[in-house]
Design an enzyme around this catalytic site. Sequence first.
Site, short mmCIF file in Angstrom:
data_model
loop_
_atom_site.label_atom_id
_atom_site.label_comp_id
_atom_site.label_asym_id
_atom_site.label_seq_id
_atom_site.Cartn_x
_atom_site.Cartn_y
_atom_site.Cartn_z
NE ARG A 1 -1.05 8.17 0.20
CZ ARG A 1 -0.64 9.44 0.12
NH1 ARG A 1 -1.55 10.40 0.05
NH2 ARG A 1 0.62 9.75 0.09
CE LYS B 1 -6.73 -0.11 2.94
NZ LYS B 1 -5.77 0.82 2.33
CG ASN B 2 -2.83 -1.48 3.45
OD1 ASN B 2 -3.68 -0.91 2.77
ND2 ASN B 2 -2.67 -1.21 4.74
CB VAL C 1 2.59 5.61 11.87
CG1 VAL C 1 2.73 5.45 10.35
CG2 VAL C 1 3.32 4.49 12.60
NE ARG D 1 -10.06 3.91 -0.55
CZ ARG D 1 -9.10 4.50 0.20
NH1 ARG D 1 -9.37 5.53 0.94
NH2 ARG D 1 -7.88 4.00 0.18
CG ASP E 1 -3.39 0.87 8.96
OD1 ASP E 1 -3.06 0.29 7.93
OD2 ASP E 1 -3.17 2.07 9.17
NE ARG F 1 -1.75 8.73 3.89
CZ ARG F 1 -2.43 7.61 3.65
NH1 ARG F 1 -3.76 7.68 3.60
NH2 ARG F 1 -1.85 6.47 3.47
CB CYS G 1 -7.54 7.87 5.18
SG CYS G 1 -8.60 6.47 4.76
#
Length: 440
Positions: A97, A23-24, A333, A419, A311, A126, A121
């Site tokens: 984003r 996903k990233n 983070v 998502r 994550d 952010r 999220c």
Amino acid sequence: MATLLTIQGGKPLQGRVRVRGAKNLVPKAMVASLLGSEPSELRNIPEIRDVEIVTSLLAIHGVKVDHDLEAGSLTMDPRETRNATYSEIDTHAGDSRIPILFCGPLMHKNGEAFIPDLGGCRIGDRPIDYHLEVLRNFGAVVDKQPSGIRISAPKGLLGAKLELPYPSVGATEQVLLTAVLAEGITELKNAAVEPEIHDLIQILQQMGAIISVNTDRTIRIEGVERLSGYRHRAIPDRNESASWASAALVTQGDIYVEGAAQRDLTAFLNTYRKIGGEFEVYDDGIRFWHGGGALQPLVLETDVHPGFMTDWQQPMVVALTQAAGVSIVHETVYENRFGFTHALQRMGASIQLHRECLGSNPCRFGQRNFLHSAVISGPSKLHGADIDVPDLRGGFSHLIAALAAEGTSRVTGIEVINRGYEKFLDKLTGLGADVELSER
Ligand code: EPZ
């Protein structure tokens, strides 16, 4: 009508799941196709919401996107790129984003780009200050407007010497997607070097870019005049792999994660073994299971790659509620990534949150008023509860807590999990979970 997921806990998850592209990475690779003058093909595509969002964002900018669900591949033809209106972008961006990463490619193609108010999220403020700062250094004009930010490059984009205050993944991707067609050399210091960044660099190099990564987190990009297309298989989703591994641990189960890759999970596997999990690596995946003994407490600090990824923190916290003793988790983070523990406390977990840096590495949040460390005492018997999903990883963590808990849990807001977790309900059912979806 909202959906309600009812979970009967207490059954170990057993069986096999398949993990596909990250996903990233996949959405960023899709944006990279905009830079090309020829069509691109991306394979190993997961059916997740973020892919749908970027597909529609590309389409409103004139890119022909064909998603072959059967083959799990995407072809993207950028030869007729056009501008999109603010309202179109706003409508299609939804709570992602990703629009911020369209800036570089759209400025190269159309001379301007628009960033609506960004979602994502709620695990921290952010901010996008690093993104705007690097774009200004390339010569872009940043114009803040009520409905968003307009970015333009009246004099074109020139290579620049850059240094990030923190090795941000998004800001590094911003530099890569802008510098490849900028005039001259770009040097980025303190860059992110996550596996997803390396995969994006491979894609851009296939298109004709010239990019080198030094061992000291410096990335050097020589701008070129034209980029072609690419054909690439996306790296597997290491975050989904780590989530299913934690699910096996928490439910005392045994799960084979097809597609999981050891090379991207080194820090996770070390921690998994220390806590008392077992794993076996195969050519096409990794088997994860509960070692049978009492889980061991530990001190865990999240960090940028190659450290323990943020994550992975939330699913691992659920596992630590079952460890025999006191564990400490220091989240370095994101400043606000323990919101999901409130529901775990209601399920019977013993978790105290602290503002101090409870680890060996003081972090950016130390002197600021953020509950970014957790002390977890275990083992605690979890019982079912009513839960509303707060964010993607927090949501998945709640599912595995509910599956390990005694009794019934009723979970709302599970759409968020779509998502980033492909067909997670089918996968849970396939692993023997007692779950039922209903409308209410
Ligand atoms: C990416 O987010 C991932 N998301 C995140 O995964 C992941 O947690 C994160 O990288 C770190 O690995 C995607 O790839 C879509 P960052 P990103 O820029 O790029 C601060 C998930 O659950 N920062 O590396 O947004 C920021 O606030 C998601 O899959 C600034 O201060 O992360 C954060 O504290 C969650 N200013 C830190 O840096 C900026 O301009 C790291 O953010 C940019 C970032």
